[in-house]
Design a protein around this motif. Structure first.
Motif, PDB file in Angstrom:
ATOM      1  N   ASP A 124      -9.944  61.857  11.362  1.00 34.09           N
ATOM      2  CA  ASP A 124      -9.656  60.824  12.360  1.00 34.09           C
ATOM      3  C   ASP A 124     -10.334  61.087  13.695  1.00 34.09           C
ATOM      4  N   GLU A 125     -11.099  62.164  13.792  1.00 34.63           N
ATOM      5  CA  GLU A 125     -11.707  62.544  15.063  1.00 34.63           C
ATOM      6  C   GLU A 125     -13.218  62.701  14.946  1.00 34.63           C
ATOM      7  N   GLY A 126     -13.829  61.892  14.101  1.00 35.38           N
ATOM      8  CA  GLY A 126     -15.287  61.949  13.974  1.00 35.38           C
ATOM      9  C   GLY A 126     -15.779  62.337  12.600  1.00 35.38           C
ATOM     10  N   GLY A 127     -14.861  62.586  11.670  1.00 34.79           N
ATOM     11  CA  GLY A 127     -15.267  63.021  10.346  1.00 34.79           C
ATOM     12  C   GLY A 127     -15.514  61.897   9.359  1.00 34.79           C
ATOM     13  N   TYR A 128     -15.355  60.650   9.804  1.00 31.50           N
ATOM     14  CA  TYR A 128     -15.464  59.504   8.892  1.00 31.50           C
ATOM     15  C   TYR A 128     -16.810  59.460   8.181  1.00 31.50           C
ATOM     16  N   GLN A 129     -17.908  59.548   8.961  1.00 32.03           N
ATOM     17  CA  GLN A 129     -19.245  59.403   8.370  1.00 32.03           C
ATOM     18  C   GLN A 129     -19.541  60.536   7.385  1.00 32.03           C
ATOM     19  N   THR A 130     -19.167  61.755   7.771  1.00 32.58           N
ATOM     20  CA  THR A 130     -19.415  62.903   6.894  1.00 32.58           C
ATOM     21  C   THR A 130     -18.634  62.777   5.594  1.00 32.58           C
ATOM     22  N   LEU A 131     -17.378  62.358   5.696  1.00 33.58           N
ATOM     23  CA  LEU A 131     -16.562  62.184   4.490  1.00 33.58           C
ATOM     24  C   LEU A 131     -17.136  61.109   3.580  1.00 33.58           C
ATOM     25  N   GLN A 132     -17.539  59.997   4.166  1.00 29.24           N
ATOM     26  CA  GLN A 132     -18.099  58.910   3.365  1.00 29.24           C
ATOM     27  C   GLN A 132     -19.403  59.340   2.685  1.00 29.24           C
ATOM     28  N   ALA A 133     -20.190  60.179   3.377  1.00 28.04           N
ATOM     29  CA  ALA A 133     -21.419  60.698   2.778  1.00 28.04           C
ATOM     30  C   ALA A 133     -21.090  61.606   1.599  1.00 28.04           C
ATOM     31  N   LEU A 134     -20.046  62.412   1.743  1.00 18.07           N
ATOM     32  CA  LEU A 134     -19.625  63.295   0.648  1.00 18.07           C
ATOM     33  C   LEU A 134     -19.098  62.475  -0.532  1.00 18.07           C
ATOM     34  N   TYR A 135     -18.394  61.378  -0.235  1.00 17.07           N
ATOM     35  CA  TYR A 135     -17.932  60.483  -1.312  1.00 17.07           C
ATOM     36  C   TYR A 135     -19.134  59.905  -2.059  1.00 17.07           C
ATOM     37  N   ALA A 136     -20.181  59.552  -1.290  1.00 15.71           N
ATOM     38  CA  ALA A 136     -21.390  58.991  -1.913  1.00 15.71           C
ATOM     39  C   ALA A 136     -22.022  60.002  -2.864  1.00 15.71           C
ATOM     40  N   ILE A 137     -22.133  61.255  -2.411  1.00 13.52           N
ATOM     41  CA  ILE A 137     -22.723  62.299  -3.257  1.00 13.52           C
ATOM     42  C   ILE A 137     -21.869  62.521  -4.497  1.00 13.52           C
ATOM     43  N   GLY A 138     -20.542  62.582  -4.295  1.00 12.11           N
ATOM     44  CA  GLY A 138     -19.635  62.814  -5.422  1.00 12.11           C
ATOM     45  C   GLY A 138     -19.653  61.690  -6.439  1.00 12.11           C
ATOM     46  N   SER A 139     -19.708  60.446  -5.958  1.00 13.96           N
ATOM     47  CA  SER A 139     -19.674  59.307  -6.883  1.00 13.96           C
ATOM     48  C   SER A 139     -20.986  59.159  -7.648  1.00 13.96           C
ATOM     49  N   GLY A 140     -22.066  59.776  -7.147  1.00 15.07           N
ATOM     50  CA  GLY A 140     -23.344  59.692  -7.844  1.00 15.07           C
ATOM     51  C   GLY A 140     -23.384  60.528  -9.109  1.00 15.07           C
ATOM     52  N   GLY A 141     -22.553  61.582  -9.150  1.00 12.25           N
ATOM     53  CA  GLY A 141     -22.519  62.432 -10.343  1.00 12.25           C
ATOM     54  C   GLY A 141     -23.858  63.098 -10.608  1.00 12.25           C
ATOM     55  N   LEU A 142     -24.158  63.285 -11.880  1.00 19.71           N
ATOM     56  CA  LEU A 142     -25.392  63.988 -12.257  1.00 19.71           C
ATOM     57  C   LEU A 142     -26.627  63.106 -12.169  1.00 19.71           C
ATOM     58  N   PHE A 143     -26.505  61.848 -12.612  1.00 17.80           N
ATOM     59  CA  PHE A 143     -27.696  61.000 -12.702  1.00 17.80           C
ATOM     60  C   PHE A 143     -27.599  59.736 -11.844  1.00 17.80           C
ATOM     61  N   GLY A 144     -26.519  59.551 -11.099  1.00 21.47           N
ATOM     62  CA  GLY A 144     -26.418  58.476 -10.130  1.00 21.47           C
ATOM     63  C   GLY A 144     -26.042  57.113 -10.693  1.00 21.47           C
ATOM     64  N   ARG A 145     -25.841  56.186  -9.765  1.00 17.52           N
ATOM     65  CA  ARG A 145     -25.469  54.816 -10.128  1.00 17.52           C
ATOM     66  C   ARG A 145     -26.688  53.981 -10.513  1.00 17.52           C
ATOM     67  N   GLY A 146     -27.858  54.452 -10.207  1.00 20.43           N
ATOM     68  CA  GLY A 146     -29.087  53.680 -10.440  1.00 20.43           C
ATOM     69  C   GLY A 146     -29.736  53.316  -9.123  1.00 20.43           C
ATOM     70  N   LEU A 147     -31.051  53.273  -9.112  1.00 20.13           N
ATOM     71  CA  LEU A 147     -31.800  53.001  -7.894  1.00 20.13           C
ATOM     72  C   LEU A 147     -31.431  51.632  -7.315  1.00 20.13           C
ATOM     73  N   GLY A 148     -30.999  51.618  -6.064  1.00 21.15           N
ATOM     74  CA  GLY A 148     -30.611  50.387  -5.383  1.00 21.15           C
ATOM     75  C   GLY A 148     -29.171  49.986  -5.579  1.00 21.15           C
ATOM     76  N   ASN A 149     -28.401  50.766  -6.355  1.00 27.00           N
ATOM     77  CA  ASN A 149     -27.022  50.380  -6.684  1.00 27.00           C
ATOM     78  C   ASN A 149     -25.965  51.105  -5.856  1.00 27.00           C
ATOM     79  N   SER A 150     -26.351  51.689  -4.730  1.00 30.18           N
ATOM     80  CA  SER A 150     -25.390  52.390  -3.876  1.00 30.18           C
ATOM     81  C   SER A 150     -24.343  51.424  -3.329  1.00 30.18           C
ATOM     82  N   ILE A 151     -23.096  51.855  -3.344  1.00 33.70           N
ATOM     83  CA  ILE A 151     -22.003  51.068  -2.763  1.00 33.70           C
ATOM     84  C   ILE A 151     -21.756  51.507  -1.322  1.00 33.70           C
ATOM     85  N   GLN A 152     -21.866  52.818  -1.073  1.00 31.68           N
ATOM     86  CA  GLN A 152     -21.557  53.363   0.247  1.00 31.68           C
ATOM     87  C   GLN A 152     -22.498  52.844   1.335  1.00 31.68           C
ATOM     88  N   LYS A 153     -23.742  52.532   0.983  1.00 31.98           N
ATOM     89  CA  LYS A 153     -24.696  52.102   2.006  1.00 31.98           C
ATOM     90  C   LYS A 153     -24.422  50.674   2.503  1.00 31.98           C
TER      91      LYS A 153
END
Length: 224
Positions: A124-153
């Motif tokens: 709640d004190e500035g960690g929002y962007q970093t957490l969301q970036a970590l969620y993006a990395i985690g949700s991509g898994g080993l081979f990702g959602r596919g080129l252009g299919n990012s939800i976080q962006k």
């Protein structure tokens, strides 16, 4: 400037590379003396200080200073003084950071480091962007959602096209895609190293060395 967007700090990075290469070449063997190292360091340190004061951008100032120190380090025949100075600087920075955190400093930059170290604790004190970036990395898994299919962006990661682009690459292409990008950067740096070693003159070699340091610092800072 009219329809052109221009960032002077980016020109300063190129300027310091060319300036340092020219000055080191002119000094020749004198570069190994302490006086020469100080003369070489002052213009780069001045540019870094100007970038910090005029733009309030610490990371740009750090990169300009890093290019300056790196080029002097490469040109100097003895690395022991640099290792000693780097050790002292790291200790001083560590002590200052500990003092700032124990006193509950409200410094914006201290908070950024704390958020970087423990984003969950400071969500709640500035960690929002970093957490969301970590969620993006985690949700991509080993081979990702596919080129252009990012939800976080689409909004969850603010300014995804800038500092956080690596997290979007990992979301779309997975951890393998992220590793492949790192390998490409590694190969680019290897080729720059090879070119610097085989340049026809010292000036050209030093310019390529400066570009090597510049790209390496940008990659490390942005991905970290």
């Amino acid at each position: 400037i009219g329809p052109i967007n221009f960032q002077p700090a980016e020109l300063a990075k190129i300027a310091v590379i060319i300036m340092m290469a020219y000055m080191i070449g002119k000094m020749g063997r004198k570069v190994k003396t302490l006086k020469s190292c100080m003369i070489l360091g002052l213009p780069g340190a001045g540019l870094a200080l100007a970038a910090y004061i005029l733009t309030d951008n610490l990371s740009t100032a750090m990169i300009i200073l890093g290019i300056t120190v790196g080029m002097v380090f490469v040109a100097h025949p003895d690395m022991r003084p640099f290792i000693a100075v780097a050790g002292v600087i790291l200790i001083v920075i560590g002590v200052l950071f500990l003092v700032a955190t124990t006193k509950n400093s409200d410094s914006f930059r201290v908070m950024r480091v704390l958020v970087w170290l423990q984003p969950e604790k400071y969500s709640d004190e500035g960690g929002y962007q970093t957490l969301q970036a970590l969620y993006a990395i985690g949700s991509g898994g080993l081979f990702g959602r596919g080129l252009g299919n990012s939800i976080q962006k689409l909004g969850s990661v603010p300014e995804a096209q800038n500092d956080m682009i690596f997290s979007i690459i990992c979301e779309e292409l997975g951890i393998f895609g992220g590793i492949f990008v790192l390998i490409l950067f590694g190969y680019l740096l290897y080729r720059l190293f090879f070119i610097a070693q085989n340049a026809p003159d010292l000036f050209g070699s030093l310019i390529v060395t400066g570009i090597f340091i510049h790209i390496a610092l940008q990659v490390i800072l942005n991905i970290a």
